[in-house]
Design a protein around this motif. Structure first.
Motif, mmCIF file in Angstrom:
data_model
loop_
_atom_site.group_PDB
_atom_site.id
_atom_site.type_symbol
_atom_site.label_atom_id
_atom_site.label_comp_id
_atom_site.label_asym_id
_atom_site.label_seq_id
_atom_site.Cartn_x
_atom_site.Cartn_y
_atom_site.Cartn_z
ATOM 1 N N PRO A 385 0.561 -0.508 0.487
ATOM 2 C CA PRO A 385 -0.157 -0.107 -0.003
ATOM 3 C C PRO A 385 1.630 1.143 -0.135
ATOM 4 O O PRO A 385 -0.135 2.137 -0.112
ATOM 5 C CB PRO A 385 -0.945 -0.254 1.754
ATOM 6 N N LEU A 386 2.037 1.126 0.582
ATOM 7 C CA LEU A 386 2.969 2.084 0.739
ATOM 8 C C LEU A 386 3.774 2.224 -0.802
ATOM 9 O O LEU A 386 4.895 3.076 -1.028
ATOM 10 C CB LEU A 386 3.650 2.416 1.675
ATOM 11 N N GLY A 387 3.985 1.249 -1.697
ATOM 12 C CA GLY A 387 4.292 1.172 -3.272
ATOM 13 C C GLY A 387 3.841 2.891 -4.327
ATOM 14 O O GLY A 387 2.827 2.722 -4.051
ATOM 15 N N TYR A 401 16.205 -4.066 -7.568
ATOM 16 C CA TYR A 401 15.874 -2.956 -6.280
ATOM 17 C C TYR A 401 16.510 -1.545 -7.266
ATOM 18 O O TYR A 401 15.490 -0.862 -6.657
ATOM 19 C CB TYR A 401 16.743 -3.379 -4.827
ATOM 20 N N GLU A 402 17.945 -1.853 -7.441
ATOM 21 C CA GLU A 402 18.186 -0.647 -7.826
ATOM 22 C C GLU A 402 17.078 -0.019 -9.147
ATOM 23 O O GLU A 402 17.270 1.715 -9.037
ATOM 24 C CB GLU A 402 19.279 -0.513 -8.458
ATOM 25 N N ALA A 403 17.183 -0.635 -10.068
ATOM 26 C CA ALA A 403 16.022 0.093 -10.734
ATOM 27 C C ALA A 403 14.835 0.706 -10.661
ATOM 28 O O ALA A 403 13.611 1.114 -10.880
ATOM 29 C CB ALA A 403 15.864 -1.647 -12.472
ATOM 30 N N PHE A 404 14.147 -0.254 -9.601
ATOM 31 C CA PHE A 404 12.599 0.345 -8.988
ATOM 32 C C PHE A 404 12.898 1.794 -8.240
ATOM 33 O O PHE A 404 12.429 2.818 -8.131
ATOM 34 C CB PHE A 404 12.449 -0.601 -8.208
ATOM 35 N N ALA A 405 14.023 2.461 -7.479
ATOM 36 C CA ALA A 405 14.654 2.654 -6.393
ATOM 37 C C ALA A 405 14.926 4.298 -8.060
ATOM 38 O O ALA A 405 14.411 5.413 -7.338
ATOM 39 C CB ALA A 405 15.936 2.370 -5.779
ATOM 40 N N ALA A 406 15.344 4.249 -9.577
ATOM 41 C CA ALA A 406 16.626 5.259 -10.160
ATOM 42 C C ALA A 406 14.541 5.353 -10.286
ATOM 43 O O ALA A 406 14.759 6.946 -11.075
ATOM 44 C CB ALA A 406 16.846 3.769 -11.157
ATOM 45 N N ARG A 407 14.047 4.580 -10.176
ATOM 46 C CA ARG A 407 12.193 5.090 -11.211
ATOM 47 C C ARG A 407 11.730 5.519 -10.246
ATOM 48 O O ARG A 407 10.160 5.875 -9.914
ATOM 49 C CB ARG A 407 11.344 4.349 -11.719
#
Length: 518
Positions: A385-387, A401-407
């Motif tokens: 719910p906090l994504g 992890y890194e690809a999602f953090a970058a966006r």
């Protein structure tokens, strides 16, 4: 000859009639005077095919689904060798496309074994990991986990071996292992599936952690909404103790380790590690300020390893097969596999374990097969719910992890919730703020008050009142929440709110709001 029939007793399968199917099979077998062995397994995670029944034949298992009680007489009337002709026959389970594409390490036994049979568990590789850990010794076991690249699967992604090493290096007479099974994210069910389908895997993973970190006691913190998981895990712990896998001389390894279950009361914030510790100690689940970190001062003031259940369940395979094999899967810094949980408006909802690196589009469109109702996919929320909400324009994002953090996204616990083109993203943004307000532990001001003010401000926006000014206020509130909150509940709430604003601005416009009001 006795016919072996496998029917899941996973909560998801039971919810769509697996118990009724099992009863129908037993009744029909008695009527036909057919000798059967009915094995209740976990689920393989193909939820649109549940209840999925499997028959053992000379060529291996055959799967059938979804099976209703009315289908049972026709199914049992066929000889096993002729069962392929049944209209519900799906073929060999491992050849079903949804399963065939997976790399099942953590969930390799789910749906295959009787979850409460220690003999079944051992026959499918169980306790090989602990045996190798005992041969390596505590320090080398930790280094094996470090080399595997395993990171926390609960959302933070912290290197698991580094956490274990930190606890092991403390000067303390007593240490603890805590398994966080307080699975509260929307669209997630991997913890429940493992607890119900492969509880000895969790027990073995915790035992290895206890051996490596020098802890003699472990706790599994399970949410109260999972009664089946609590029951199965309780029975598995009793079996493990009776067989010597736990106790004063755990697995005859010369060290003491035992595990207790603690049941949470349903507070979402207790998924945060320090709130969980407060709850375990019998207090209200509230966030602790850090430092000190739990690795130095955790449960009852002692050094504590706190890992998500999925993290601990990875460990036996890493030790059994070697760190290099696990590290070879995935991407540069996201190693191994991730159990992706597809939910929401999706045709093929279920658990898909794969190495990191598939794109979001491949997961939703190919594996999930789009929406269940055939409408276009407009957005997906990844990480609970906090994504963040990702639009189709970002479906080329690799799942790591890194690809999602970058966006500006989060993997969280690996849950993906799919929405079709009718979703109102302004209302989804309001839901995130309201959720934070309801679930806040109240410890810090930004989360306790900011979320309430945010919900009130979103209500004004939804009424079309001073939309531009109130949107600016929402952005300001999100900055305060993100950088001023003590824990991830407050600091992550801006992810769904700001991603909805950034990627779906049209849903916050005055014409849209006026049309929605009409």
């Amino acid at each position: 000859m006795t016919l072996r029939i496998f029917v899941p007793r996973d909560a998801a399968a039971r919810a769509v009639g697996a118990d009724r199917v099992a009863t129908a099979i037993a009744t029909e077998a008695r009527r036909l005077d057919l000798p059967i062995e009915l094995v209740r397994t976990g689920s393989r995670g193909l939820f649109w095919l549940e209840p999925m029944v499997e028959l053992e034949t000379r060529e291996g298992r055959l799967a059938f689904g979804p099976v209703a009680p009315a289908d049972v007489p026709g199914l049992l009337a066929l000889a096993p060798q002729a069962a392929k002709s049944h209209p519900l026959c799906l073929g060999r389970p491992d050849d079903i496309p949804f399963l065939k594409r997976q790399t099942r390490i953590t969930f390799g036994r789910c749906g295959v074994i009787d979850p409460l049979s220690l003999a079944d568990y051992r026959a499918h590789g169980g306790y090989r990991g602990l045996a190798r850990a005992l041969s390596l010794g505590p320090a080398a076991t930790i280094e094996e986990v470090v080399r595997s690249g395993l990171r926390g699967r609960g959302g933070a992604g912290f290197p698991t071996g580094v956490k274990w090493r930190t606890v092991a290096d403390t000067d303390a007479e007593r240490r603890y292992i805590v398994c966080n099974a307080d699975e509260g994210d929307s669209g997630t069910y991997a913890d429940r599936m493992l607890l119900e389908g492969d509880p000895f895997g969790v027990i073995e993973g915790m035992t290895i952690a206890g051996f490596a970190a020098g802890a003699a006691k472990g706790f599994v913190y399970i949410r109260s909404e999972y009664p089946d998981a609590i029951r199965v895990m309780s029975e598995a712990l009793n079996i493990a103790r009776a067989s010597g896998c736990l106790g004063a001389d755990a697995a005859a390894g010369g060290f003491a380790f035992d595990i207790e279950i603690r049941v949470g009361a349903g507070a979402y914030v207790c998924g945060e590690e320090t709130s969980l510790l407060e709850s375990l100690e019998g207090r209200r689940g509230q966030v602790r300020a850090k430092p000190p970190l739990p690795a130095h001062k955790g449960l009852f003031g002692r050094p504590t390893v706190i890992n998500n259940l999925l993290t601990l369940a990875c460990v036996p395979a890493i030790l059994a097969d070697g760190a290099e094999r696990y590290a070879a899967l995935g991407t540069a810094r996201s190693r191994g596999t991730m159990p992706i949980q597809l939910a929401g408006n999706v045709r093929h909802g279920g658990l898909f374990e794969t190495a990191f690196g598939l794109t979001l589009g491949e997961i939703v469109d190919d594996i999930g097969a789009g929406t269940a109702n055939g409408r276009p996919v407009r957005a997906v929320q990844v990480g609970g719910p906090l994504g963040a909400y990702f639009p189709r324009a970002l479906f080329d994002t690799p799942f790591d992890y890194e690809a999602f953090a970058a966006r500006d996204g989060l993997l969280g616990h690996g849950g993906i919730v799919v929405f079709d083109d009718r979703v109102d993203m302004a209302r989804q943004a309001r839901f995130a703020l309201d959720f934070c307000a309801l679930e806040s532990c109240g410890k810090c001001t930004p989360c306790r008050i900011g979320s309430v003010r945010g919900t009130e401000t979103m209500d004004r926006i939804l009424r079309g009142e001073r939309v531009a000014a109130n949107l600016a206020l929402i952005e300001d509130l999100c900055q305060t929440l993100k950088f001023g909150s003590l824990c991830a509940l407050g600091s992550f709430t801006p992810y769904p709110v700001m991603s909805a604003l950034r990627h779906f601005p049209e849903d916050f416009s005055r014409p849209h709001l006026a049309a929605a009001a009409d």
